[in-house]
Design a protein around this motif. Structure first.
Motif, PDB file in Angstrom:
ATOM      1  N   PHE A   1      21.300 -29.982  14.074  1.00 22.39           N
ATOM      2  CA  PHE A   1      22.012 -30.358  12.847  1.00 22.39           C
ATOM      3  C   PHE A   1      23.266 -31.171  13.212  1.00 22.39           C
ATOM      4  O   PHE A   1      23.494 -32.266  12.678  1.00 22.39           O
ATOM      5  CB  PHE A   1      22.368 -29.068  12.095  1.00 22.39           C
ATOM      6  CG  PHE A   1      23.126 -29.236  10.804  1.00 22.39           C
ATOM      7  CD1 PHE A   1      22.952 -30.351   9.995  1.00 22.39           C
ATOM      8  CD2 PHE A   1      24.004 -28.235  10.384  1.00 22.39           C
ATOM      9  CE1 PHE A   1      23.647 -30.476   8.785  1.00 22.39           C
ATOM     10  CE2 PHE A   1      24.699 -28.347   9.185  1.00 22.39           C
ATOM     11  CZ  PHE A   1      24.518 -29.465   8.390  1.00 22.39           C
ATOM     12  N   ALA A   2      24.057 -30.663  14.146  1.00 18.89           N
ATOM     13  CA  ALA A   2      25.285 -31.374  14.545  1.00 18.89           C
ATOM     14  C   ALA A   2      24.959 -32.744  15.145  1.00 18.89           C
ATOM     15  O   ALA A   2      25.681 -33.723  14.923  1.00 18.89           O
ATOM     16  CB  ALA A   2      26.083 -30.526  15.538  1.00 18.89           C
ATOM     17  N   ALA A   3      23.861 -32.815  15.897  1.00 19.51           N
ATOM     18  CA  ALA A   3      23.460 -34.095  16.518  1.00 19.51           C
ATOM     19  C   ALA A   3      23.010 -35.103  15.469  1.00 19.51           C
ATOM     20  O   ALA A   3      23.012 -36.315  15.714  1.00 19.51           O
ATOM     21  CB  ALA A   3      22.347 -33.849  17.538  1.00 19.51           C
ATOM     22  N   ARG A   4      22.615 -34.631  14.310  1.00 21.57           N
ATOM     23  CA  ARG A   4      22.278 -35.539  13.205  1.00 21.57           C
ATOM     24  C   ARG A   4      23.541 -35.962  12.446  1.00 21.57           C
ATOM     25  O   ARG A   4      23.589 -37.064  11.887  1.00 21.57           O
ATOM     26  CB  ARG A   4      21.321 -34.845  12.218  1.00 21.57           C
ATOM     27  CG  ARG A   4      19.931 -34.573  12.772  1.00 21.57           C
ATOM     28  CD  ARG A   4      19.051 -33.998  11.664  1.00 21.57           C
ATOM     29  NE  ARG A   4      17.744 -33.597  12.152  1.00 21.57           N
ATOM     30  CZ  ARG A   4      16.734 -34.440  12.388  1.00 21.57           C
ATOM     31  NH1 ARG A   4      16.909 -35.738  12.211  1.00 21.57           N
ATOM     32  NH2 ARG A   4      15.581 -33.985  12.819  1.00 21.57           N
ATOM     33  N   ILE A   5      24.528 -35.074  12.392  1.00 16.26           N
ATOM     34  CA  ILE A   5      25.770 -35.420  11.668  1.00 16.26           C
ATOM     35  C   ILE A   5      26.521 -36.535  12.402  1.00 16.26           C
ATOM     36  O   ILE A   5      27.104 -37.430  11.780  1.00 16.26           O
ATOM     37  CB  ILE A   5      26.675 -34.166  11.514  1.00 16.26           C
ATOM     38  CG1 ILE A   5      25.993 -33.111  10.635  1.00 16.26           C
ATOM     39  CG2 ILE A   5      28.041 -34.548  10.917  1.00 16.26           C
ATOM     40  CD1 ILE A   5      26.738 -31.778  10.542  1.00 16.26           C
ATOM     41  N   LEU A   6      26.511 -36.500  13.744  1.00 16.48           N
ATOM     42  CA  LEU A   6      27.235 -37.489  14.561  1.00 16.48           C
ATOM     43  C   LEU A   6      26.248 -38.185  15.509  1.00 16.48           C
ATOM     44  O   LEU A   6      26.334 -38.039  16.730  1.00 16.48           O
ATOM     45  CB  LEU A   6      28.331 -36.782  15.386  1.00 16.48           C
ATOM     46  CG  LEU A   6      29.512 -36.190  14.611  1.00 16.48           C
ATOM     47  CD1 LEU A   6      30.366 -35.284  15.507  1.00 16.48           C
ATOM     48  CD2 LEU A   6      30.383 -37.299  14.017  1.00 16.48           C
ATOM     49  N   PRO A   7      25.307 -38.981  14.965  1.00 20.52           N
ATOM     50  CA  PRO A   7      24.214 -39.492  15.811  1.00 20.52           C
ATOM     51  C   PRO A   7      24.666 -40.403  16.951  1.00 20.52           C
ATOM     52  O   PRO A   7      23.968 -40.505  17.964  1.00 20.52           O
ATOM     53  CB  PRO A   7      23.323 -40.250  14.812  1.00 20.52           C
ATOM     54  CG  PRO A   7      24.195 -40.540  13.641  1.00 20.52           C
ATOM     55  CD  PRO A   7      25.173 -39.403  13.566  1.00 20.52           C
ATOM     56  N   ASP A   8      25.803 -41.069  16.797  1.00 20.45           N
ATOM     57  CA  ASP A   8      26.313 -41.932  17.868  1.00 20.45           C
ATOM     58  C   ASP A   8      27.640 -41.404  18.404  1.00 20.45           C
ATOM     59  O   ASP A   8      28.404 -42.148  19.025  1.00 20.45           O
ATOM     60  CB  ASP A   8      26.506 -43.371  17.342  1.00 20.45           C
ATOM     61  CG  ASP A   8      25.209 -43.947  16.791  1.00 20.45           C
ATOM     62  OD1 ASP A   8      24.210 -43.958  17.532  1.00 20.45           O
ATOM     63  OD2 ASP A   8      25.186 -44.360  15.613  1.00 20.45           O
TER      64      ASP A   8
END
Ligand code: 3E9
Ligand code: MG
Ligand code: MG
Ligand code: MG
Ligand code: MG
Ligand code: MG
Length: 365
Positions: free
Chosen positions: A55-62
């Motif tokens: 989930f966190a990796a989708r919130i801040l994808p770059d």
């Protein structure tokens, strides 16, 4: 599904994205939860299976990988509070006892060196989060994170008073409470930290930019109310959810409450896209990044919400949608009849009302 409510694919014109290190981040978050002993053993075992790192990796994808890990650990910690203390614990029905407990935790967030709550694992976890935040945040960002935690805590105390009495707030009160009790505003400072910038107050605190953030909170929490309805309504526990509010106060059938909830979030999504495009057109590069992160946050919550075991509950399948739709069910530009937020529709200048207008529904990049 409970009451025959089958959640349809929801409108999302936002492309999905994910940081390539998501698996590693998810594993690190599981290890963090264990090393800090977050929640009861039963709760912790559940939480580490919920793909919170993803989930966190989708919130801040770059974003910066360390900040994504920090965000993932923080979201897991928030569920330790929201599930452990508020929804499944005894404090959740006792607002008078919840206030001092949350106030002590708030002091740890503000002054992690304070020798308080020693031996409390949620406090130790929070201390660690704050020390790691110091490496990535300005003093102003830390202060806003503490303030946002306070507003989240205030809203869960309000929620606890309803739980205590078994009452259901009306739609306006529920909306106001839900802007904060979904813990969306506490994520905002990490959106900036993830990309290493600080949005200046003249932009962030302008009424229009704050409204854009609030619209994102609304969409994320209305979507959560749709995706978590199965999890929440099938249990024996008291729960608050916009579907329940509409059934209770507006005498709607479950099917009508579902349709109304979807229409409300669609109308806010349409307005959010128009307002974001309008703000991006004249904003700083930092503001454009911030607006992009709001859209990533919305889409992250959707992709995670339809796929995490937290909501799909394989032991009693929720039958959630697996896709999204690219048109709204309701594209009306009329304000929702919710006084706490109806002023959102007054912010766009004349001529930017329609999706076909010059500021069309583009997603800022
Ligand atoms: C969400 O509402 C409660 C928060 C404490 C969850 C932590 C999540 C974030 C900080 C990011 C926002 C994401 C959301 C709202 C999915 P609720 O209804 O208690 O969540 P639940 O998972 O139990 O449905
Ligand atoms: Mg996993
Ligand atoms: Mg770094
Ligand atoms: Mg909650
Ligand atoms: Mg919950
Ligand atoms: Mg929920």
């Amino acid at each position: 599904m409970e009451h025959g409510v089958l959640v349809p694919p929801v409108y999302s014109p936002i492309p999905p994205a994910i940081h390539p290190r998501h698996e590693r981040i998810d594993q690190q978050t599981a290890a963090w939860a264990k090393s800090f002993d977050i929640g009861s053993r039963e709760l912790r075992e559940k939480l580490i299976g919920h793909d919170i790192g993803t989930f966190a990796a989708r919130i801040l994808p770059d974003g910066d990988e360390e900040v994504i890990s920090l965000l993932a650990d923080f979201v897991l910690w928030l569920f330790g509070v929201d599930d452990g203390h508020c929804e499944e614990g005894e404090l959740g029905a006792d607002p008078k006892e919840l206030v001092p407990e949350l106030s002590r935790l708030l002091r740890i967030a503000q002054n992690p060196e304070a020798p308080m709550l020693t031996g409390d694992s949620l406090a130790a976890g929070l201390r660690d989060l704050r020390y790691r935040m110091n490496l990535h945040a300005t003093p102003g960002q830390v202060a806003r994170w503490v303030d946002a935690l306070r507003e989240y805590f205030l809203s869960v105390v309000w929620e606890a008073s309803h739980r205590n009495k078994g009452t259901v707030p009306d739609l306006n009160d529920y909306t106001l409470m839900r802007l904060y009790d979904g813990a969306t505003s506490v994520v905002m400072p990490l959106l900036e930290m993830g990309y290493g910038y600080e949005l200046q107050p003249h932009e962030r605190d302008s009424t229009s930019v704050r409204a854009a953030a609030e619209m994102a909170y609304f969409i994320i929490t209305w979507d959560n109310d749709l995706f978590s309805y199965h999890k929440e309504s099938r249990g024996q526990q008291y729960y608050l959810n916009v579907l329940r509010v509409l059934e209770h106060h507006h005498a709607m059938s479950p099917a009508d409450a579902l349709q109304t909830t979807v229409a409300q979030r669609d109308r806010v999504m349409c307005l959010f896209l128009r307002l974001s495009a309008h703000l991006a057109a004249s904003g700083s590069p930092q503001l454009r990044q911030y607006l992009t992160s709001l859209t990533s946050f919305i889409r992250a919550a959707q992709d995670w919400g339809i796929s995490s075991r937290r909501y799909t509950t394989p032991e009693d399948p929720a039958d959630l949608p697996t896709t999204f739709r690219d048109t709204p069910t309701d594209d009306s530009t009329e304000p929702l009849d919710i006084p706490a937020v109806s002023w959102w529709w007054d912010l766009l200048p004349e001529g930017t009302e329609g999706p076909e207008g010059p500021q069309g529904a583009e997603i800022p990049v």
